[in-house]
Motif scaffolding. Structure first.
Motif, PDB file in Angstrom:
ATOM      1  N   PRO A 168       0.829  -1.201   0.000  1.00 13.84           N
ATOM      2  CA  PRO A 168       0.000   0.000   0.000  1.00 13.84           C
ATOM      3  C   PRO A 168       0.872   1.264   0.000  1.00 13.84           C
ATOM      4  O   PRO A 168       1.981   1.266   0.535  1.00 13.84           O
ATOM      5  N   LEU A 169       0.349   2.310  -0.591  1.00 11.27           N
ATOM      6  CA  LEU A 169       1.042   3.590  -0.664  1.00 11.27           C
ATOM      7  C   LEU A 169       0.271   4.628   0.136  1.00 11.27           C
ATOM      8  O   LEU A 169      -0.937   4.778  -0.037  1.00 11.27           O
ATOM      9  N   LEU A 170       0.970   5.337   1.034  1.00  9.72           N
ATOM     10  CA  LEU A 170       0.367   6.396   1.845  1.00  9.72           C
ATOM     11  C   LEU A 170       0.703   7.749   1.230  1.00  9.72           C
ATOM     12  O   LEU A 170       1.824   7.956   0.774  1.00  9.72           O
ATOM     13  N   ALA A 171      -0.262   8.670   1.263  1.00  5.92           N
ATOM     14  CA  ALA A 171      -0.014  10.011   0.728  1.00  5.92           C
ATOM     15  C   ALA A 171      -0.827  11.042   1.503  1.00  5.92           C
ATOM     16  O   ALA A 171      -1.883  10.739   2.060  1.00  5.92           O
ATOM     17  N   ASP A 172      -0.309  12.255   1.516  1.00  4.79           N
ATOM     18  CA  ASP A 172      -1.013  13.410   2.105  1.00  4.79           C
ATOM     19  C   ASP A 172      -1.422  13.183   3.558  1.00  4.79           C
ATOM     20  O   ASP A 172      -2.524  13.548   3.978  1.00  4.79           O
ATOM     21  N   SER A 173      -0.536  12.610   4.357  1.00  5.31           N
ATOM     22  CA  SER A 173      -0.821  12.369   5.773  1.00  5.31           C
ATOM     23  C   SER A 173      -0.685  13.651   6.573  1.00  5.31           C
ATOM     24  O   SER A 173       0.305  14.376   6.428  1.00  5.31           O
ATOM     25  N   THR A 174      -1.673  13.936   7.422  1.00 11.49           N
ATOM     26  CA  THR A 174      -1.651  15.134   8.266  1.00 11.49           C
ATOM     27  C   THR A 174      -2.158  14.791   9.664  1.00 11.49           C
ATOM     28  O   THR A 174      -2.987  13.893   9.829  1.00 11.49           O
ATOM     29  N   ALA A 175      -1.659  15.523  10.648  1.00  6.54           N
ATOM     30  CA  ALA A 175      -2.134  15.387  12.020  1.00  6.54           C
ATOM     31  C   ALA A 175      -2.404  16.781  12.571  1.00  6.54           C
ATOM     32  O   ALA A 175      -1.653  17.718  12.306  1.00  6.54           O
ATOM     33  N   ARG A 176      -3.500  16.900  13.315  1.00  5.99           N
ATOM     34  CA  ARG A 176      -3.828  18.180  13.957  1.00  5.99           C
ATOM     35  C   ARG A 176      -4.183  17.892  15.414  1.00  5.99           C
ATOM     36  O   ARG A 176      -5.093  17.111  15.699  1.00  5.99           O
ATOM     37  N   TYR A 177      -3.435  18.519  16.308  1.00  7.68           N
ATOM     38  CA  TYR A 177      -3.660  18.360  17.744  1.00  7.68           C
ATOM     39  C   TYR A 177      -4.202  19.663  18.297  1.00  7.68           C
ATOM     40  O   TYR A 177      -3.629  20.733  18.053  1.00  7.68           O
ATOM     41  N   THR A 178      -5.302  19.565  19.032  1.00  9.09           N
ATOM     42  CA  THR A 178      -5.875  20.718  19.712  1.00  9.09           C
ATOM     43  C   THR A 178      -5.899  20.397  21.200  1.00  9.09           C
ATOM     44  O   THR A 178      -6.547  19.409  21.607  1.00  9.09           O
ATOM     45  N   ALA A 179      -5.205  21.187  21.982  1.00  8.95           N
ATOM     46  CA  ALA A 179      -5.134  20.942  23.423  1.00  8.95           C
ATOM     47  C   ALA A 179      -6.466  21.289  24.079  1.00  8.95           C
ATOM     48  O   ALA A 179      -7.171  22.189  23.632  1.00  8.95           O
ATOM     49  N   PRO A 180      -6.800  20.565  25.150  1.00  4.83           N
ATOM     50  CA  PRO A 180      -8.006  20.926  25.890  1.00  4.83           C
ATOM     51  C   PRO A 180      -7.794  22.283  26.565  1.00  4.83           C
ATOM     52  O   PRO A 180      -6.658  22.668  26.861  1.00  4.83           O
ATOM     53  N   GLY A 181      -8.860  22.999  26.766  1.00  9.49           N
ATOM     54  CA  GLY A 181      -8.750  24.300  27.427  1.00  9.49           C
ATOM     55  C   GLY A 181     -10.049  24.643  28.118  1.00  9.49           C
ATOM     56  O   GLY A 181     -11.135  24.375  27.590  1.00  9.49           O
ATOM     57  N   GLY A 182      -9.933  25.214  29.309  1.00  9.05           N
ATOM     58  CA  GLY A 182     -11.136  25.568  30.053  1.00  9.05           C
ATOM     59  C   GLY A 182     -11.978  24.337  30.321  1.00  9.05           C
ATOM     60  O   GLY A 182     -11.499  23.345  30.840  1.00  9.05           O
ATOM     61  N   ASP A 183     -13.232  24.400  29.933  1.00 10.03           N
ATOM     62  CA  ASP A 183     -14.130  23.267  30.166  1.00 10.03           C
ATOM     63  C   ASP A 183     -14.349  22.415  28.912  1.00 10.03           C
ATOM     64  O   ASP A 183     -15.238  21.594  28.863  1.00 10.03           O
ATOM     65  N   ARG A 184     -13.511  22.605  27.896  1.00  7.63           N
ATOM     66  CA  ARG A 184     -13.682  21.830  26.658  1.00  7.63           C
ATOM     67  C   ARG A 184     -12.527  20.847  26.476  1.00  7.63           C
ATOM     68  O   ARG A 184     -11.395  21.112  26.843  1.00  7.63           O
ATOM     69  N   ASP A 185     -12.858  19.707  25.889  1.00  3.93           N
ATOM     70  CA  ASP A 185     -11.852  18.705  25.558  1.00  3.93           C
ATOM     71  C   ASP A 185     -11.111  19.122  24.296  1.00  3.93           C
ATOM     72  O   ASP A 185     -11.604  19.926  23.506  1.00  3.93           O
ATOM     73  N   GLY A 186      -9.942  18.575  24.114  1.00  5.86           N
ATOM     74  CA  GLY A 186      -9.181  18.783  22.892  1.00  5.86           C
ATOM     75  C   GLY A 186      -9.356  17.574  21.986  1.00  5.86           C
ATOM     76  O   GLY A 186     -10.218  16.722  22.228  1.00  5.86           O
ATOM     77  N   SER A 187      -8.515  17.499  20.953  1.00  7.52           N
ATOM     78  CA  SER A 187      -8.626  16.360  20.042  1.00  7.52           C
ATOM     79  C   SER A 187      -7.328  16.153  19.271  1.00  7.52           C
ATOM     80  O   SER A 187      -6.499  17.059  19.162  1.00  7.52           O
ATOM     81  N   LEU A 188      -7.196  14.950  18.750  1.00  9.69           N
ATOM     82  CA  LEU A 188      -6.147  14.625  17.797  1.00  9.69           C
ATOM     83  C   LEU A 188      -6.864  14.082  16.577  1.00  9.69           C
ATOM     84  O   LEU A 188      -7.656  13.144  16.683  1.00  9.69           O
ATOM     85  N   THR A 189      -6.604  14.695  15.425  1.00 12.17           N
ATOM     86  CA  THR A 189      -7.200  14.244  14.173  1.00 12.17           C
ATOM     87  C   THR A 189      -6.079  13.914  13.209  1.00 12.17           C
ATOM     88  O   THR A 189      -5.148  14.710  13.025  1.00 12.17           O
ATOM     89  N   PHE A 190      -6.164  12.736  12.620  1.00  9.64           N
ATOM     90  CA  PHE A 190      -5.184  12.283  11.640  1.00  9.64           C
ATOM     91  C   PHE A 190      -5.924  11.896  10.369  1.00  9.64           C
ATOM     92  O   PHE A 190      -7.008  11.314  10.427  1.00  9.64           O
ATOM     93  N   ALA A 191      -5.333  12.220   9.221  1.00  7.44           N
ATOM     94  CA  ALA A 191      -5.922  11.837   7.931  1.00  7.44           C
ATOM     95  C   ALA A 191      -4.817  11.426   6.968  1.00  7.44           C
ATOM     96  O   ALA A 191      -3.699  11.955   7.038  1.00  7.44           O
ATOM     97  N   THR A 192      -5.139  10.489   6.087  1.00  2.00           N
ATOM     98  CA  THR A 192      -4.196  10.043   5.074  1.00  2.00           C
ATOM     99  C   THR A 192      -4.953   9.400   3.919  1.00  2.00           C
ATOM    100  O   THR A 192      -6.096   8.972   4.077  1.00  2.00           O
TER     101      THR A 192
END
Length: 152
Positions: free
Chosen positions: A34-58
């Motif tokens: 298999p060939l992987l392309a255009d992989s990205t990761a976005r991390y948003t830290a939690p803050g205040g009363d909201r949760d954060g997230s980690l999003t990955f796409a490829t």
């Protein structure tokens, strides 16, 4: 941060010239991992009363089709960084969700919630996202640093 997995698979295309080469190219391309392309990761830290997230796409391309994609986020300064991540390490990783993107390609994504407790207990610094893509013909591709993000 918990182990997270997203897998994407993509296969290379072999272009050969000459009579009869087209048939060989199709057979040979089916045996490519298999060939992987255009992989990205976005991390948003939690803050205040909201949760954060980690999003990955490829994007994963596999001529036989994509069987599975697993994703694992791991800190650069860890035992995995010293010993090297293996396919065996990816066995317990979580799957990415994949959807057809045209031809032999699927677009895969993985999102996980990051709580304040997760963020507090996670090592600071650079993290990598490892991806294990498995094609329907059994071939695999492991990219231990498909994308990076920073936990501050």
């Amino acid at each position: 941060m918990s182990r997270r997995i997203a897998l994407s698979v993509a296969a290379g295309v072999v272009v050969l010239g000459g009579a009869g080469a087209g048939v060989f190219a199709l057979a040979y391309a089916g045996e490519q991992p298999p060939l992987l392309a255009d992989s990205t990761a976005r991390y948003t830290a939690p803050g205040g009363d909201r949760d954060g997230s980690l999003t990955f796409a490829t994007d994963v391309t596999a001529s036989s089709g994509t069987k599975s994609v697993k994703v694992l986020a791991w800190p650069d300064k860890s035992s995995l960084g010293k010993k090297g991540l293996t396919e065996k390490d990816m066995a317990a990783a979580e799957p990415a969700v994949c959807a057809a993107a045209g031809g032999d390609t699927v677009h895969c994504s993985y999102t996980v919630t990051v709580t304040a407790a997760d963020a507090t207990s996670s090592p600071r610094g650079v993290w990598h996202v490892a991806v294990l893509a498995t094609a329907k013909d059994g071939s695999t591709t492991l990219d231990t640093t498909a994308a990076d993000f920073t936990v501050r």
